[in-house]
Write an enzyme that holds these catalytic residues in place. Structure first.
Site, PDB file in Angstrom:
ATOM      1  N   GLU A 259       0.890  -1.164   0.000  1.00 52.87           N
ATOM      2  CA  GLU A 259       0.000   0.000   0.000  1.00 52.87           C
ATOM      3  C   GLU A 259       0.923   1.207   0.000  1.00 52.87           C
ATOM      4  O   GLU A 259       1.378   1.641   1.048  1.00 52.87           O
ATOM      5  CB  GLU A 259      -0.893  -0.079   1.242  1.00 52.87           C
ATOM      6  CG  GLU A 259      -2.214   0.620   1.050  1.00 52.87           C
ATOM      7  CD  GLU A 259      -2.147   2.022   1.562  1.00 52.87           C
ATOM      8  OE1 GLU A 259      -1.946   2.918   0.714  1.00 52.87           O
ATOM      9  OE2 GLU A 259      -2.277   2.227   2.774  1.00 52.87           O
ATOM     10  N   CYS A 293      -2.110   9.058   2.702  1.00 53.58           N
ATOM     11  CA  CYS A 293      -1.828   8.541   1.358  1.00 53.58           C
ATOM     12  C   CYS A 293      -3.021   8.791   0.459  1.00 53.58           C
ATOM     13  O   CYS A 293      -2.898   8.772  -0.757  1.00 53.58           O
ATOM     14  CB  CYS A 293      -1.414   7.086   1.398  1.00 53.58           C
ATOM     15  SG  CYS A 293      -2.578   6.061   2.210  1.00 53.58           S
TER      16      CYS A 293
HETATM   17  C1  UN1 Z   1      -3.150   6.104   4.879  1.00 54.90           C
HETATM   18  O1  UN1 Z   1      -3.037   7.310   4.674  1.00 54.90           O
HETATM   19  O2  UN1 Z   1      -2.154   5.340   4.847  1.00 54.90           O
HETATM   20  O3  UN1 Z   1      -8.978   6.663   3.806  1.00 54.90           O
HETATM   21  C2  UN1 Z   1      -4.431   5.452   5.261  1.00 54.90           C
HETATM   22  C3  UN1 Z   1      -8.334   7.292   4.662  1.00 54.90           C
HETATM   23  C4  UN1 Z   1      -8.026   6.591   5.963  1.00 54.90           C
HETATM   24  C5  UN1 Z   1      -6.831   5.716   5.835  1.00 54.90           C
HETATM   25  C6  UN1 Z   1      -5.626   6.361   5.197  1.00 54.90           C
HETATM   26  N1  UN1 Z   1      -9.161   5.803   6.347  1.00 54.90           N
HETATM   27  O4  UN1 Z   1      -7.956   8.445   4.499  1.00 54.90           O
END
Ligand code: UN1
Length: 501
Positions: A259, A293
């Protein structure tokens, strides 16, 4: 901007860690708070040899854990969920102290953990395999999902607790053991999670060794990735990290679940409800100081409404309070460290060189920690800097005239995590979600790119790495599938009508 003094932050960290039951010696790794840029406390790190010991212990525990019925494994995760509920405020406090998230987002991250525990408990009574009709009389064809082994979890600073819980809650009900290497930037949140899980395991008389925390830098990560007893490496972080991890795991035929980076965009079409769109855009682009992310990094706006959208986003940005994440009213906390600030400045200057105009933001606020005003940048084209992920609050604005061009522009980046479209036109919305629409793992309509619920599968395509974590059927990555053919007749017919003797 007034910031709390650093000794009060260190005291708050000690209290919250004690409430979660953390007992961990001091050492040579310094845990900092991005709130002031000062040290909270130090922690002992593990050596490469200790990583191997942890993996071996976890593997021994796995050998018995895999025979515990899945619903009984679910009981541990249920207990973890109740401890997380009890200690929600303590854990959120450490998330704020160590990752700099504003309180509401830190609480939201812990809620995400509680939610995934609930999901995993339900899953512990499912883990369904299929039954297929056999082509032979008196035969039964079926598949069974079995526990996989030790799962190595590598997580990043920006979701220091939720990403661990997605992996661990699911892995535990699947009958796996977990060895976790958190970011060395956030060891304290990891110690708190580990302490709570140890308590859940002890309360349920489950083997304590099904979870190990290993703290350290690259050498610790490499020892985990290279250990042949680690059946699955689930790694969240940069594309650079993924490029280093994936071939090493593949070399030994291990599995990896990646990821990695995102470069998420929203398309805004002429029919969009602009008030709703701007709220969605501002949360996704400026929330968590652009350090998700899933953060929104690109806006692809129809030229007829571009000036209007830019004006509205700029005036919403002007209202955003930047400051201590503990202060009520503050929506944008600090960047994680100086390197993040430097990277942001570098990208802004590259954008200017490429002909971009910084409409607002990008300035440092205060002198302690690294606080910035979120930047909004109009770009004449999707240049190299726009195609790269900068982990900071920069929102590039591009325009389009033809909807097909908007989709082409949207997909013309190396990453493929999250995406969204703001439109009230059903044809456009469906086009965006269709096979020739967004190429991302997450495609939304009339909400931003960030803030996904745990019930769906989370992950993305291309350089994002292809892995799926969290909800839906992501659990399958944490198990091995066995296909079983059972002959309950007294004949031995061969498949495909083969005659043999
Ligand atoms: C991440 O930034 O690694 O969808 C995860 C989202 C959160 C998870 C982000 N539930 O922004």
């Amino acid at each position: 901007m007034t910031l709390p003094d650093s000794s009060s932050l260190a005291d708050r960290a000690e209290n919250a860690l004690a409430a979660c039951g953390v007992e961990w010696p001091a050492g040579d790794l310094s845990a900092h708070s991005p709130i002031t840029g000062t040290q909270l406390r130090t922690v002992r790190q593990h050596s490469g040899r200790e990583v191997d010991d942890a993996v071996e212990a976890a593997h021994r525990a796995f050998l018995t854990w895999r025979t515990v019925p899945a619903p009984a494994r679910g009981a541990v995760v249920r207990r973890l969920g109740s401890l997380l509920t009890e200690h929600k405020a303590d854990l959120a406090e450490i998330v704020t102290l160590e990752a700099g998230k504003v309180t509401s987002e830190a609480l939201g991250e812990v809620q995400e953990m509680i939610d995934i525990c609930e999901f995993a408990v339900g899953l512990s009574r499912q883990l369904y395999g299929r039954t297929m009709p056999s082509e032979r009389p008196g035969h039964r064809l079926t598949e069974t999902w079995h526990p996989l082994g030790v799962v190595g979890v590598i997580s990043a600073f920006n979701f220091p607790v939720a990403v661990w819980s997605w992996n661990t809650a699911i892995a535990l009900v699947c009958g796996d053991a977990v060895v976790w290497k958190p970011s060395e930037t956030t060891p304290l949140t990891a110690l708190a999670c580990d302490a709570l899980l140890r308590r859940a395991l002890a309360d349920c008389d489950a083997p304590i060794d099904v979870h190990h925390l290993i703290i350290g830098g690259r050498d610790v990560g490499e020892a985990l990735v290279d250990n042949p007893l680690v059946a699955l490496v689930s790694a969240t972080g940069s594309v650079r990290m993924g490029r280093a991890v994936a071939p090493r795991v593949a070399e030994r035929f291990g599995r990896s679940l990646l990821e990695l980076g995102g470069n998420n965009a929203a398309v805004v079409t002429p029919s969009a409800d602009l008030e709703l769109a701007v709220r969605g855009i501002v949360f996704s682009a400026a929330g968590t100081a652009g350090q998700r992310c899933t953060s929104l990094r690109r806006l692809i706006v129809h030229e007829s409404i571009a000036d209007n959208v830019v004006d509205r986003v700029a005036s919403a940005y002007a209202q955003l309070q930047v400051g201590s994440p503990f202060d009520s009213g503050v929506l944008v906390g600090p960047l994680i460290n100086e390197a993040a600030f430097e990277a942001m400045q570098k990208s802004l200057s590259a954008a200017r060189t490429d002909g971009g105009t910084v409409v607002c933001g990008g300035d440092r606020v205060g002198e302690s920690g690294f606080y910035v005003t979120p930047a909004l940048v109009r770009m004449p084209a999707q240049t190299e800097v726009v195609r790269a992920e900068t982990f900071a609050p920069i929102l590039y604005v591009l325009t389009y005239t033809d909807f097909d061009d908007a989709i082409a522009l949207h997909n013309d980046v190396p990453q493929g995590l999250s995406s969204s479209i703001f439109t009230l036109d059903q044809r456009e919305a469906e086009r965006f979600l269709a096979a020739d629409g967004s190429d991302c793992g997450i495609a939304n309509v009339n909400i931003g790119t960030s803030g996904a619920e745990i019930g769906g599968a989370f992950g993305g395509e291309k350089e994002t790495g292809g892995g799926r974590e969290s909800g839906s059927d992501s659990w399958k990555a944490y198990m091995r599938r066995a296909t079983n053919t059972v002959n309950y007749s007294d004949q031995l017919p061969l498949a495909q009508g083969v005659e043999f003797g």
